[in-house]
Structure formats: structure tokens, C-alpha cells
Design a protein around this motif. Structure first.
Motif, PDB file in Angstrom:
ATOM      1  N   GLN A   6       0.808  -1.209   0.018  1.00  0.00           N
ATOM      2  CA  GLN A   6      -0.078  -0.059   0.021  1.00  0.00           C
ATOM      3  C   GLN A   6       0.945   1.254  -0.165  1.00  0.00           C
ATOM      4  O   GLN A   6       0.504   2.213  -0.672  1.00  0.00           O
ATOM      5  CB  GLN A   6      -0.913   0.036   1.146  1.00  0.00           C
ATOM      6  N   LEU A   7       2.001   1.188   0.732  1.00  0.00           N
ATOM      7  CA  LEU A   7       2.796   2.447   0.781  1.00  0.00           C
ATOM      8  C   LEU A   7       3.546   2.646  -0.866  1.00  0.00           C
ATOM      9  O   LEU A   7       3.548   3.711  -1.160  1.00  0.00           O
ATOM     10  CB  LEU A   7       3.903   1.997   1.774  1.00  0.00           C
ATOM     11  N   LEU A   8       4.002   1.504  -1.140  1.00  0.00           N
ATOM     12  CA  LEU A   8       4.234   1.641  -2.711  1.00  0.00           C
ATOM     13  C   LEU A   8       3.412   2.244  -3.584  1.00  0.00           C
ATOM     14  O   LEU A   8       3.716   2.920  -4.430  1.00  0.00           O
ATOM     15  CB  LEU A   8       5.261   0.378  -3.128  1.00  0.00           C
ATOM     16  N   LEU A   9       2.262   1.542  -3.703  1.00  0.00           N
ATOM     17  CA  LEU A   9       1.316   2.242  -4.537  1.00  0.00           C
ATOM     18  C   LEU A   9       0.822   3.450  -4.346  1.00  0.00           C
ATOM     19  O   LEU A   9       0.960   4.393  -5.233  1.00  0.00           O
ATOM     20  CB  LEU A   9      -0.059   1.079  -4.203  1.00  0.00           C
ATOM     21  N   THR A  10       0.690   4.038  -2.914  1.00  0.00           N
ATOM     22  CA  THR A  10       0.762   5.491  -2.594  1.00  0.00           C
ATOM     23  C   THR A  10       1.693   6.155  -3.240  1.00  0.00           C
ATOM     24  O   THR A  10       1.533   7.351  -3.792  1.00  0.00           O
ATOM     25  CB  THR A  10       0.528   5.541  -1.127  1.00  0.00           C
ATOM     26  N   ALA A  11       2.899   5.692  -3.036  1.00  0.00           N
ATOM     27  CA  ALA A  11       4.132   6.709  -3.496  1.00  0.00           C
ATOM     28  C   ALA A  11       3.852   6.774  -4.988  1.00  0.00           C
ATOM     29  O   ALA A  11       4.306   7.696  -5.723  1.00  0.00           O
ATOM     30  CB  ALA A  11       5.436   5.854  -3.145  1.00  0.00           C
ATOM     31  N   ILE A  12       3.509   5.626  -5.682  1.00  0.00           N
ATOM     32  CA  ILE A  12       3.400   5.668  -7.360  1.00  0.00           C
ATOM     33  C   ILE A  12       2.434   6.651  -7.642  1.00  0.00           C
ATOM     34  O   ILE A  12       2.548   7.311  -8.564  1.00  0.00           O
ATOM     35  CB  ILE A  12       3.199   4.168  -8.008  1.00  0.00           C
ATOM     36  N   VAL A  13       1.327   6.633  -6.988  1.00  0.00           N
ATOM     37  CA  VAL A  13       0.112   7.565  -7.067  1.00  0.00           C
ATOM     38  C   VAL A  13       0.440   8.839  -7.258  1.00  0.00           C
ATOM     39  O   VAL A  13       0.163   9.838  -7.746  1.00  0.00           O
ATOM     40  CB  VAL A  13      -1.165   7.311  -6.417  1.00  0.00           C
ATOM     41  N   VAL A  14       1.401   9.231  -5.947  1.00  0.00           N
ATOM     42  CA  VAL A  14       2.190  10.680  -5.412  1.00  0.00           C
ATOM     43  C   VAL A  14       2.650  11.105  -6.557  1.00  0.00           C
ATOM     44  O   VAL A  14       2.757  12.075  -7.055  1.00  0.00           O
ATOM     45  CB  VAL A  14       2.607  10.516  -4.206  1.00  0.00           C
ATOM     46  N   LEU A  15       3.713  10.197  -6.894  1.00  0.00           N
ATOM     47  CA  LEU A  15       4.530  10.578  -8.264  1.00  0.00           C
ATOM     48  C   LEU A  15       3.888  10.742  -9.422  1.00  0.00           C
ATOM     49  O   LEU A  15       4.111  11.987 -10.209  1.00  0.00           O
ATOM     50  CB  LEU A  15       5.554   9.382  -8.740  1.00  0.00           C
ATOM     51  N   VAL A  16       2.695   9.935  -9.646  1.00  0.00           N
ATOM     52  CA  VAL A  16       2.203  10.054 -10.970  1.00  0.00           C
ATOM     53  C   VAL A  16       1.292  11.595 -11.051  1.00  0.00           C
ATOM     54  O   VAL A  16       1.110  12.452 -11.983  1.00  0.00           O
ATOM     55  CB  VAL A  16       1.170   9.264 -11.467  1.00  0.00           C
ATOM     56  N   LEU A  17       0.487  12.062  -9.809  1.00  0.00           N
ATOM     57  CA  LEU A  17      -0.134  13.025  -9.478  1.00  0.00           C
ATOM     58  C   LEU A  17       0.535  14.317  -9.558  1.00  0.00           C
ATOM     59  O   LEU A  17       0.237  15.457 -10.137  1.00  0.00           O
ATOM     60  CB  LEU A  17      -0.876  13.023  -8.267  1.00  0.00           C
ATOM     61  N   SER A  96      -5.659  16.064  -2.885  1.00  0.00           N
ATOM     62  CA  SER A  96      -6.133  14.802  -1.801  1.00  0.00           C
ATOM     63  C   SER A  96      -7.221  14.191  -2.650  1.00  0.00           C
ATOM     64  O   SER A  96      -7.461  12.894  -2.129  1.00  0.00           O
ATOM     65  CB  SER A  96      -6.303  15.393  -0.221  1.00  0.00           C
ATOM     66  N   LEU A  97      -8.042  14.790  -3.002  1.00  0.00           N
ATOM     67  CA  LEU A  97      -9.039  13.966  -3.854  1.00  0.00           C
ATOM     68  C   LEU A  97      -8.820  12.819  -4.628  1.00  0.00           C
ATOM     69  O   LEU A  97      -9.318  12.097  -4.716  1.00  0.00           O
ATOM     70  CB  LEU A  97     -10.251  14.938  -4.633  1.00  0.00           C
ATOM     71  N   LEU A  98      -7.979  13.510  -5.781  1.00  0.00           N
ATOM     72  CA  LEU A  98      -7.491  12.348  -6.372  1.00  0.00           C
ATOM     73  C   LEU A  98      -6.569  11.375  -5.971  1.00  0.00           C
ATOM     74  O   LEU A  98      -6.726  10.121  -6.216  1.00  0.00           O
ATOM     75  CB  LEU A  98      -6.699  13.388  -7.671  1.00  0.00           C
ATOM     76  N   LEU A  99      -5.927  11.554  -4.968  1.00  0.00           N
ATOM     77  CA  LEU A  99      -5.088  10.559  -4.283  1.00  0.00           C
ATOM     78  C   LEU A  99      -6.044   9.545  -3.601  1.00  0.00           C
ATOM     79  O   LEU A  99      -5.987   8.362  -3.725  1.00  0.00           O
ATOM     80  CB  LEU A  99      -4.296  11.152  -3.124  1.00  0.00           C
ATOM     81  N   THR A 100      -7.187  10.010  -2.854  1.00  0.00           N
ATOM     82  CA  THR A 100      -8.232   9.298  -2.117  1.00  0.00           C
ATOM     83  C   THR A 100      -8.819   8.159  -3.145  1.00  0.00           C
ATOM     84  O   THR A 100      -8.900   7.056  -3.171  1.00  0.00           O
ATOM     85  CB  THR A 100      -9.139   9.956  -1.291  1.00  0.00           C
ATOM     86  N   ILE A 101      -9.225   8.988  -4.272  1.00  0.00           N
ATOM     87  CA  ILE A 101      -9.915   8.030  -5.371  1.00  0.00           C
ATOM     88  C   ILE A 101      -8.916   7.053  -6.003  1.00  0.00           C
ATOM     89  O   ILE A 101      -9.347   5.900  -5.992  1.00  0.00           O
ATOM     90  CB  ILE A 101     -10.541   8.985  -6.674  1.00  0.00           C
ATOM     91  N   SER A 102      -7.812   7.256  -6.316  1.00  0.00           N
ATOM     92  CA  SER A 102      -6.907   6.657  -6.887  1.00  0.00           C
ATOM     93  C   SER A 102      -6.283   5.303  -5.688  1.00  0.00           C
ATOM     94  O   SER A 102      -6.338   4.106  -6.307  1.00  0.00           O
ATOM     95  CB  SER A 102      -5.450   7.263  -7.097  1.00  0.00           C
ATOM     96  N   GLN A 103      -6.247   5.698  -4.693  1.00  0.00           N
ATOM     97  CA  GLN A 103      -5.944   4.634  -3.589  1.00  0.00           C
ATOM     98  C   GLN A 103      -7.236   3.842  -3.330  1.00  0.00           C
ATOM     99  O   GLN A 103      -6.897   2.541  -3.063  1.00  0.00           O
ATOM    100  CB  GLN A 103      -5.618   5.293  -2.127  1.00  0.00           C
ATOM    101  N   SER A 104      -8.549   4.217  -3.487  1.00  0.00           N
ATOM    102  CA  SER A 104      -9.627   3.466  -3.293  1.00  0.00           C
ATOM    103  C   SER A 104      -9.675   2.341  -4.470  1.00  0.00           C
ATOM    104  O   SER A 104      -9.788   1.161  -4.036  1.00  0.00           O
ATOM    105  CB  SER A 104     -11.078   4.159  -3.197  1.00  0.00           C
ATOM    106  N   ILE A 105      -9.313   2.860  -5.678  1.00  0.00           N
ATOM    107  CA  ILE A 105      -9.428   1.881  -6.716  1.00  0.00           C
ATOM    108  C   ILE A 105      -8.153   0.932  -6.705  1.00  0.00           C
ATOM    109  O   ILE A 105      -8.483  -0.504  -6.963  1.00  0.00           O
ATOM    110  CB  ILE A 105      -9.316   2.657  -8.034  1.00  0.00           C
ATOM    111  N   LEU A 106      -6.936   1.333  -6.458  1.00  0.00           N
ATOM    112  CA  LEU A 106      -5.708   0.458  -6.134  1.00  0.00           C
ATOM    113  C   LEU A 106      -5.775  -0.563  -5.077  1.00  0.00           C
ATOM    114  O   LEU A 106      -5.597  -1.709  -5.263  1.00  0.00           O
ATOM    115  CB  LEU A 106      -4.455   1.197  -6.588  1.00  0.00           C
ATOM    116  N   TYR A 107      -6.389   0.032  -4.055  1.00  0.00           N
ATOM    117  CA  TYR A 107      -6.476  -1.120  -2.812  1.00  0.00           C
ATOM    118  C   TYR A 107      -7.498  -1.857  -3.119  1.00  0.00           C
ATOM    119  O   TYR A 107      -7.463  -3.226  -2.743  1.00  0.00           O
ATOM    120  CB  TYR A 107      -6.903  -0.019  -1.582  1.00  0.00           C
ATOM    121  N   SER A 108      -8.561  -1.480  -3.699  1.00  0.00           N
ATOM    122  CA  SER A 108      -9.521  -2.710  -4.031  1.00  0.00           C
ATOM    123  C   SER A 108      -9.327  -3.650  -5.045  1.00  0.00           C
ATOM    124  O   SER A 108      -9.608  -4.733  -5.159  1.00  0.00           O
ATOM    125  CB  SER A 108     -10.978  -1.875  -4.398  1.00  0.00           C
TER     126      SER A 108
END
Length: 112
Positions: A6-17, A96-108
Motif C-alpha cells: 500500500q505504501l508503494l502504491l501510494t508513492a506511485i500515485v503521488v509521483l503520477v499526480l 487529496s481528492l485524486l489521491l483518495t480516489i486512486s487509492q480506493s481503486i488500487l487498494y480494491s
């Protein structure tokens, strides 16, 4: 193991955003990993306190004030991490909105 993924996925999403949004910047992938870790830590330690202190505003706005709390957490991460920058409140809110949406999709997707 799940926390590391989850930390690595969040880091990737942060980098992409940071690449997509002009008001957000990250120096390197290692910085985005640190941002993800600090963000997780602040969401565990600081966010519950802020939610409790702003409970009347959250109730009056039917929970929309939680978006403001998320943006404040992002701005706090901006203040704490030197290689991470957010240009203002509105960029932090959008991030924060885009990060939350992306995390929800990736985590699911990773739960299955």
C-alpha cells in the motif's frame, strides 16, 4: 506485507499526480515514498484529533469539511518534507481528492 504494498502504491500515485498536476511537485521516487509514509502516519495520528476538534463543522457541512481536513494534512506534509511541494490550498484539495480516489481503486484491486 500488505502495508508495504500500500505504501508503494501510494508513492506511485503521488509521483503520477505530481506529474499531472502543475501545482504539485515531487523531486524523486524516494521522496514520494517518504511522502506516502508521512501521510500514512499523519492520517493515523493527527487526522482523528482534527476530526474530533472540527466535529461541529463536519456535522453542519454533512461531512464535506473532511475534505478541508485532508487538504490541511497534505499541506502539513508539504511543510514537513523538503522535496514535496504544493502551491496552495486548492491544489492540496484537488491532490487529496485524486489521491483518495486512486487509492480506493488500487487498494480494491489488490485485495482480490
Amino acid at each position: 506485507m500488505k502495508l508495504i504494498i500500500q505504501l508503494l502504491l501510494t508513492a506511485i500515485v503521488v509521483l503520477v499526480l505530481a506529474e499531472i498536476l502543475p501545482g504539485v511537485g515531487v523531486d524523486a521516487f524516494t521522496t514520494s515514498i517518504i511522502v506516502a509514509a508521512v501521510l500514512a502516519l499523519l492520517n493515523v495520528l493527527v487526522k482523528p484529533i482534527l476530526v474530533f476538534l472540527t466535529l461541529p463543522a463536519t456535522l453542519i457541512t454533512f461531512g464535506l469539511f473532511l475534505l478541508v481536513i485532508n487538504a490541511v494534512i497534505i499541506l502539513l506534509v508539504d511543510y514537513l518534507i523538503p522535496g514535496f511541494s504544493v502551491d496552495g490550498f486548492w491544489w492540496a484539495l484537488l491532490f487529496s481528492l485524486l489521491l483518495t480516489i486512486s487509492q480506493s481503486i488500487l487498494y480494491s484491486l489488490t485485495e482480490k
